[in-house]
Enzyme design. Structure first.
Site, short mmCIF file in Angstrom:
data_model
loop_
_atom_site.label_atom_id
_atom_site.label_comp_id
_atom_site.label_asym_id
_atom_site.label_seq_id
_atom_site.Cartn_x
_atom_site.Cartn_y
_atom_site.Cartn_z
N LYS A 40 38.85 44.25 44.61
CA LYS A 40 40.04 43.37 44.64
C LYS A 40 39.62 41.93 44.36
O LYS A 40 38.45 41.57 44.48
CB LYS A 40 40.72 43.48 46.01
CG LYS A 40 39.87 42.99 47.18
CD LYS A 40 40.53 43.31 48.53
CE LYS A 40 39.69 42.80 49.68
NZ LYS A 40 40.27 43.22 50.99
N TYR A 261 36.06 8.81 45.31
CA TYR A 261 37.37 8.58 45.95
C TYR A 261 37.21 8.18 47.41
O TYR A 261 36.43 8.78 48.16
CB TYR A 261 38.21 9.86 45.90
CG TYR A 261 38.87 10.11 44.57
CD1 TYR A 261 39.73 9.17 44.01
CD2 TYR A 261 38.65 11.30 43.89
CE1 TYR A 261 40.35 9.41 42.79
CE2 TYR A 261 39.27 11.56 42.67
CZ TYR A 261 40.13 10.61 42.13
OH TYR A 261 40.73 10.86 40.94
C1 LIG Z 1 39.25 43.88 51.68
C2 LIG Z 1 39.39 45.20 52.33
C3 LIG Z 1 38.27 46.05 52.42
C4 LIG Z 1 36.88 45.58 52.08
O1 LIG Z 1 36.38 44.89 53.19
P1 LIG Z 1 34.90 44.26 53.18
O2 LIG Z 1 34.75 43.71 54.53
O3 LIG Z 1 34.94 43.21 52.12
O4 LIG Z 1 33.96 45.35 52.86
C5 LIG Z 1 38.47 47.32 52.91
N1 LIG Z 1 39.69 47.74 53.31
C6 LIG Z 1 40.78 46.95 53.26
C7 LIG Z 1 42.09 47.48 53.72
C8 LIG Z 1 40.66 45.65 52.78
O5 LIG Z 1 41.73 44.85 52.75
#
Ligand SMILES: *Cc1c(COP(=O)(O)O)cnc(C)c1O
Length: 370
Positions: A40, A261
């Site tokens: 993702k 800045y």
């Molecule tokens: C992002 C996510 C994962 C992966 O988790 P990590 O800690 O990055 O391994 C697994 N399951 C769900 C539902 C997630 O949202």
């Protein structure tokens, strides 16, 4: 012309796919069941398609993403592995997803209704994972809804509209010795029993993610959804990202010269300052400015003044540098350079946020292939 290329290149993110491959193999070796590679958010900024290919070639059995759009991107790239998408509004284009053989998580009766009607329209059987919440009150169905959800899923199964291939949940504190992990595991087993009572026979039970893979073996069940670990977040794993940037200008300033800045920083002595063409739009956290550094040939160079949107100034001190020299913003730390985790600590956040916040205009390159 290579020297010209070198001096005209902008900030560059290099993704070491060998590190991803080695992380997948390490994680695969830790779990009894299979590894779902979570790609993702463009594989946490590493590039979803390249990471997906690497993970599948090194022991992952399936791919996991949040949204349907992310799932379709993988199909469009020609990936045919199992893909599970778990975070969609009820109004998502489930029909399109079913035509592309995407599996969906079902966190509510409303989602189930939307998916069954998409299955009916497309004359397909939707493969779904019932998503239950077992103690973080975030994205799965609440316990009070489980029985109805399983009963309804079983009814849709009998009509040939869905096949419940999995039950899933997620753990909030699997990285620590925390009682919620055991509570979550027990609640998950309760959900699995209810699913069985409803007549469902889900083949793939999955509860854990990276921290569970590393720290909680009794939560592994049939599969673990691993995101962070692929990218080197977790004990013993290899960071895969290196961010470099060329120096595009150098100026000498006298002691006391204010910089950037807000004029929040003043040269502590006569010194030389180098300008780097990247800033918070590229993902450098502005909060890290006062304590962060980059490196040039092992020499730490502190950030001078506020990190701007597109620009960052560093203090060269007596470091010998020329315009065109490449500084390392972060890497795997093997040559003394900061890591993504250092930047996260400097900005009071976690490496996941730094990785997923890297800007689209950084040039991305891959080192090695699956
Ligand atoms: C992002 C996510 C994962 C992966 O988790 P990590 O800690 O990055 O391994 C697994 N399951 C769900 C539902 C997630 O949202």
């Amino acid at each position: 012309m290579s020297s010209l290329t070198a001096t005209t290149a902008g900030p560059r993110l290099t993704v070491d796919l060998d590190a991803v491959a080695s992380n997948v193999r390490a994680l695969r070796g830790l779990v009894a069941g299979s590894v779902v590679a979570v790609v993702k958010a463009d594989a946490f900024g590493h590039g979803a398609v390249a990471v997906a290919r690497t993970a599948l070639a090194n022991g992952a059995s399936a791919l996991g993403v949040a949204t349907l759009t992310e799932a379709i991107e993988l199909r469009d790239a020609g990936l045919t592995a199992r893909v599970l998408s778990w975070l969609n509004p009820v109004s998502a284009a489930f029909e399109t997803g079913l035509r592309r053989d995407i599996q969906f998580a079902v966190p509510s009766l409303a989602h189930l209704a939307a998916i069954t009607s998409a299955a009916k329209r497309s004359a397909r059987t939707a493969e779904v994972h019932v998503h239950v919440d077992t103690g973080m009150a975030r994205d799965g169905a609440s316990r009070s809804e489980w029985a109805a959800l399983f009963a309804e899923a079983r009814r849709a199964e009998r009509e040939g509209l869905v096949r419940v291939v999995g039950v899933m949940s997620h753990l909030p504190c699997a990285g620590e010795q925390h009682p919620s992990t055991e509570h979550g595991r027990r609640a998950f087993l309760d959900a699995v029993h209810l699913a069985h009572d409803a007549g469902l026979r889900p083949a793939t039970l999955h509860l854990g993610a990276t921290q569970a893979a590393l720290n909680a073996p009794d939560t592994h069940f049939d599969a673990v959804r691993v995101g962070a670990g692929l990218y080197g977040i977790g004990e013993g794993l290899r960071p895969a990202l290196t961010l470099t940037a060329p120096i595009i200008g150098i100026r000498s300033v006298s002691r006391g010269t204010p910089v950037g800045y807000g004029l929040t920083w003043r040269a502590p002595r006569d010194t030389r300052l180098a300008l780097l063409p990247l800033g918070y739009a590229d993902g450098l956290p502005r909060l890290a400015g006062p304590v962060a550094h980059v490196t040039l040939r092992d020499r730490p160079l502190p950030i001078a003044g506020t990190i701007s949107m597109d620009q960052t100034v560093v203090d060269l001190g007596d470091c010998d540098a020329q315009p065109g020299d490449e500084v390392t913003v972060f890497g795997d730390g093997s040559e003394g350079e900061p890591t993504v985790s250092d930047w996260a600590a400097w900005a009071n956040t976690i490496p996941h946020e730094i990785m997923t916040g890297l800007g689209a205009r950084l040039e991305r390159r891959y080192r090695s292939a699956p």
